[in-house]
Design a protein around this motif. Structure first.
Motif, PDB file in Angstrom:
ATOM      1  N   TRP A 160     -36.495  16.492  58.622  1.00 34.64           N
ATOM      2  CA  TRP A 160     -36.967  17.558  57.739  1.00 34.64           C
ATOM      3  C   TRP A 160     -37.766  18.621  58.485  1.00 34.64           C
ATOM      4  N   LEU A 161     -38.123  18.349  59.737  1.00 31.66           N
ATOM      5  CA  LEU A 161     -38.978  19.291  60.459  1.00 31.66           C
ATOM      6  C   LEU A 161     -38.209  20.137  61.469  1.00 31.66           C
ATOM      7  N   GLY A 162     -37.306  19.509  62.234  1.00 29.28           N
ATOM      8  CA  GLY A 162     -36.620  20.257  63.289  1.00 29.28           C
ATOM      9  C   GLY A 162     -37.462  20.316  64.544  1.00 29.28           C
ATOM     10  N   PRO A 163     -37.099  21.214  65.482  1.00 29.14           N
ATOM     11  CA  PRO A 163     -37.742  21.229  66.790  1.00 29.14           C
ATOM     12  C   PRO A 163     -39.259  21.403  66.689  1.00 29.14           C
ATOM     13  N   ASN A 164     -39.981  20.592  67.457  1.00 30.64           N
ATOM     14  CA  ASN A 164     -41.430  20.637  67.468  1.00 30.64           C
ATOM     15  C   ASN A 164     -41.864  20.574  68.933  1.00 30.64           C
ATOM     16  N   PRO A 165     -42.443  21.647  69.464  1.00 33.36           N
ATOM     17  CA  PRO A 165     -42.768  21.684  70.894  1.00 33.36           C
ATOM     18  C   PRO A 165     -43.578  20.480  71.377  1.00 33.36           C
ATOM     19  N   VAL A 166     -44.406  19.889  70.505  1.00 33.93           N
ATOM     20  CA  VAL A 166     -45.256  18.791  70.978  1.00 33.93           C
ATOM     21  C   VAL A 166     -44.423  17.577  71.410  1.00 33.93           C
ATOM     22  N   ALA A 167     -43.177  17.493  70.905  1.00 32.40           N
ATOM     23  CA  ALA A 167     -42.303  16.376  71.285  1.00 32.40           C
ATOM     24  C   ALA A 167     -41.997  16.399  72.783  1.00 32.40           C
ATOM     25  N   ARG A 168     -42.153  17.553  73.425  1.00 29.58           N
ATOM     26  CA  ARG A 168     -41.882  17.642  74.858  1.00 29.58           C
ATOM     27  C   ARG A 168     -43.160  17.804  75.678  1.00 29.58           C
ATOM     28  N   SER A 169     -44.284  17.323  75.135  1.00 33.86           N
ATOM     29  CA  SER A 169     -45.550  17.477  75.853  1.00 33.86           C
ATOM     30  C   SER A 169     -45.800  16.275  76.755  1.00 33.86           C
ATOM     31  N   LEU A 170     -46.864  16.350  77.522  1.00 37.30           N
ATOM     32  CA  LEU A 170     -47.211  15.333  78.518  1.00 37.30           C
ATOM     33  C   LEU A 170     -47.233  13.910  77.969  1.00 37.30           C
ATOM     34  N   VAL A 171     -47.804  13.755  76.783  1.00 38.63           N
ATOM     35  CA  VAL A 171     -48.091  12.407  76.294  1.00 38.63           C
ATOM     36  C   VAL A 171     -46.819  11.645  75.907  1.00 38.63           C
ATOM     37  N   THR A 172     -45.717  12.382  75.673  1.00 34.30           N
ATOM     38  CA  THR A 172     -44.451  11.698  75.387  1.00 34.30           C
ATOM     39  C   THR A 172     -43.444  11.914  76.523  1.00 34.30           C
ATOM     40  N   ARG A 173     -43.924  11.830  77.761  1.00 33.18           N
ATOM     41  CA  ARG A 173     -43.038  11.870  78.929  1.00 33.18           C
ATOM     42  C   ARG A 173     -43.255  10.612  79.747  1.00 33.18           C
ATOM     43  N   ASP A 174     -42.191  10.142  80.387  1.00 30.84           N
ATOM     44  CA  ASP A 174     -42.280   9.022  81.326  1.00 30.84           C
ATOM     45  C   ASP A 174     -42.154   9.575  82.746  1.00 30.84           C
ATOM     46  N   PRO A 175     -42.540   8.781  83.756  1.00 27.22           N
ATOM     47  CA  PRO A 175     -42.237   9.173  85.134  1.00 27.22           C
ATOM     48  C   PRO A 175     -40.715   9.279  85.307  1.00 27.22           C
ATOM     49  N   PRO A 176     -40.194  10.111  86.205  1.00 29.13           N
ATOM     50  CA  PRO A 176     -40.963  10.935  87.144  1.00 29.13           C
ATOM     51  C   PRO A 176     -41.475  12.261  86.552  1.00 29.13           C
ATOM     52  N   ARG A 177     -40.921  12.697  85.383  1.00 26.84           N
ATOM     53  CA  ARG A 177     -41.329  14.005  84.859  1.00 26.84           C
ATOM     54  C   ARG A 177     -42.817  14.015  84.508  1.00 26.84           C
ATOM     55  N   SER A 190     -45.727  23.595  74.949  1.00 27.59           N
ATOM     56  CA  SER A 190     -45.764  22.189  74.533  1.00 27.59           C
ATOM     57  C   SER A 190     -47.136  21.584  74.800  1.00 27.59           C
ATOM     58  N   PHE A 191     -47.690  21.907  75.961  1.00 31.13           N
ATOM     59  CA  PHE A 191     -48.997  21.357  76.323  1.00 31.13           C
ATOM     60  C   PHE A 191     -50.077  21.871  75.365  1.00 31.13           C
ATOM     61  N   LEU A 192     -50.022  23.155  75.015  1.00 28.07           N
ATOM     62  CA  LEU A 192     -51.034  23.712  74.105  1.00 28.07           C
ATOM     63  C   LEU A 192     -50.910  23.093  72.708  1.00 28.07           C
ATOM     64  N   PHE A 193     -49.691  22.787  72.296  1.00 33.03           N
ATOM     65  CA  PHE A 193     -49.475  22.092  71.019  1.00 33.03           C
ATOM     66  C   PHE A 193     -50.170  20.731  71.009  1.00 33.03           C
ATOM     67  N   LEU A 194     -50.189  20.090  72.177  1.00 37.91           N
ATOM     68  CA  LEU A 194     -50.865  18.794  72.295  1.00 37.91           C
ATOM     69  C   LEU A 194     -52.375  18.988  72.377  1.00 37.91           C
ATOM     70  N   LEU A 195     -52.764  19.975  73.180  1.00 37.87           N
ATOM     71  CA  LEU A 195     -54.166  20.140  73.555  1.00 37.87           C
ATOM     72  C   LEU A 195     -55.052  20.590  72.403  1.00 37.87           C
ATOM     73  N   LEU A 196     -54.549  21.472  71.586  1.00 36.16           N
ATOM     74  CA  LEU A 196     -55.406  22.050  70.549  1.00 36.16           C
ATOM     75  C   LEU A 196     -55.904  20.953  69.586  1.00 36.16           C
ATOM     76  N   PRO A 197     -54.992  20.183  68.961  1.00 34.57           N
ATOM     77  CA  PRO A 197     -55.500  19.079  68.123  1.00 34.57           C
ATOM     78  C   PRO A 197     -56.241  18.007  68.931  1.00 34.57           C
ATOM     79  N   ALA A 198     -55.690  17.631  70.124  1.00 36.95           N
ATOM     80  CA  ALA A 198     -56.311  16.553  70.913  1.00 36.95           C
ATOM     81  C   ALA A 198     -57.720  16.928  71.328  1.00 36.95           C
ATOM     82  N   GLY A 199     -57.939  18.205  71.594  1.00 39.90           N
ATOM     83  CA  GLY A 199     -59.248  18.639  72.052  1.00 39.90           C
ATOM     84  C   GLY A 199     -60.281  18.710  70.943  1.00 39.90           C
ATOM     85  N   MET A 200     -59.842  18.731  69.694  1.00 38.66           N
ATOM     86  CA  MET A 200     -60.801  18.862  68.585  1.00 38.66           C
ATOM     87  C   MET A 200     -61.052  17.536  67.898  1.00 38.66           C
TER      88      MET A 200
END
Ligand code: HEM
Length: 395
Positions: A69-86, A224-234
């Motif tokens: 129901w949502l479609g593309p969400n930049p946070v899905a490609r942020s740091l916290v949902t990546r595995d090595p090596p990326r 993607s990183f800013l999508f993660l950072l803004l909520p995570a930082g607050m």
């Protein structure tokens, strides 16, 4: 047989911890109603989940941020949902901005902001400490750190609430969440474009400049990183400061000690982190058929690490349900995670919380909760007060 527990049924705090204790006493892992995820409640198992990225993937969780129901969400490609090596490459590029230099640059700003807010809150005497202090401080800091326009800060609360709702949203909430993703994309996209044209001394510019081994971040990666950072930082730091205030009210001897010697503040905060972790759990997905504490877990299963339980594991912490700042192994809590995904903002969060208490504590003789029943945030993900009506008795 693997026992099933319903973690999401409303309970009191004491019942929640009693349930965690029963889960830790089970011979292996448990399962969670209603959706059947496996759950690790013991310290060693939670730590293994957090650090063993080979057997337990974070990247496989990305799809949960993009329901149909949502479609593309930049946070899905942020740091916290990546595995090595990326993950390793991204983290190297991003962590520059969070190093000691970046933090030193921020310290004076955080102290000034904390002093101003504490002064105003104590002056009012009866306040909602969330509105007046514990949420606005990290919000204003992350906003300034990213070089955002202060008049836009008031909209961040709704964004962060909506981003946190995605995995458990009701149909009635879908439209507002879709709007939020669009608004954040437009807003943060404009910020990135502006900093590309004219770089400054802010974190977005730092991220756009960052280079490791000839690699740079694309605009989409920064977004993607800013999508993660803004909520995570607050959100999480707000809960740390809010939980600290509750514990200062409940254990006035620690307010006394902190007033007498501010070196007590970091000790106190470390125990707040152990005792009431703002992020109560983290998910992973088993990459193959694996085993944890003797429980077989099929490939593709969702596994939940219960940080709120691990931090009270009697195998690691003596008298785990006692609030004892300065205790042995105090800093071994798992509240910031462990291993490759260890919280990038941990230094910043500790700095903000310490300077928040350094601003508040000397100004007050007592902190009284105006209701003994704390109104906690709904859900289990983020643990802290939704509102905190207090009376601040000036020193
Ligand atoms: C990751 C907790 C504050 C940015 C994490 C993780 C936890 C956590 C548990 C690991 C998640 C996992 O293993 O899947 C907290 C708590 C905070 C806090 C309890 C406050 C008391 C902050 C702040 C920022 C931040 C202030 C940034 C301004 C991040 C980022 C990651 C992260 C970027 C991802 C790291 C990675 O995947 O490599 N945080 N956090 N956090 N946190 Fe925090």
């Amino acid at each position: 047989p693997v026992q099933t527990y319903d973690l999401f049924a409303p309970t009191t705090e004491a019942e929640r911890h009693a349930r965690y204790a029963r889960m830790r006493a089970e011979p292996g892992l448990c399962r969670i109603a209603p959706f059947g995820a496996y759950a690790a409640a013991r310290y060693d198992d939670v730590r293994t989940l957090q650090k063993d990225a080979q057997r337990f993937s974070s990247e496989a969780l990305a799809t949960t941020a993009e329901p149909p129901w949502l479609g593309p969400n930049p946070v899905a490609r942020s740091l916290v949902t990546r595995d090595p090596p990326r993950h390793t490459q991204l983290r190297a590029l991003l962590s520059r901005a969070f190093g000691p230099t970046g933090m030193a640059r921020l310290e004076a700003q955080v102290r000034h902001e904390a002093q101003t807010l504490a002064e105003a809150a104590v002056h009012q005497r009866e306040v909602d400490l969330v509105d007046a202090f514990s949420f606005v401080l990290p919000r204003n800091i992350i906003g300034r750190m990213l070089g955002l326009e202060p008049s836009t800060f008031t909209g961040f609360k709704r964004w962060s609430v909506n981003m946190g709702l995605i995995t458990s949203a009701l149909p009635a909430q879908h439209q507002d969440i879709r709007d939020t993703v669009k608004e954040m994309e437009d807003y943060l996209g404009d910020v990135i474009a502006a900093r590309r044209r004219q770089p400054g001394e802010d974190m977005v510019s730092d991220l756009l400049r960052a280079e490791v081994e000839g690699q740079r971040l694309t605009d989409a990666e920064v977004l993607s990183f800013l999508f993660l950072l803004l909520p995570a930082g607050m959100e999480t730091t707000a809960q740390l400061i809010g939980n600290a205030a509750i514990l200062l009210a409940r254990f006035p001897e620690h307010l006394e000690q902190a007033r007498a010697d501010r070196a007590h503040i970091p000790r106190f905060l470390e125990e707040v982190l152990r005792y009431e972790p703002p992020a109560q759990f983290a998910f992973r997905v088993a990459t193959s058929d694996v085993e944890l504490s003797g429980t077989p877990i099929p490939a593709g299963s969702l596994v939940m690490g219960l940080v709120g339980s691990a931090n009270r594991d009697e195998r690691v912490f003596e008298q785990p349900d006692a609030f004892l700042p300065g205790r042995d192994k105090a800093s071994q809590h798992l509240s910031f995670g462990h291993g490759i995904h260890f919280c990038l903002g941990a230094q910043l969060a500790r700095l903000e919380a310490r300077l928040a208490l350094e601003a508040l504590v000397p100004r007050i003789r007592a902190l009284r909760l105006r209701s003994q029943d704390i109104e906690w945030l709904p859900g289990l993900t983020i643990h802290g007060p939704r509102t905190l009506p207090v009376e601040l008795i000036p020193a």
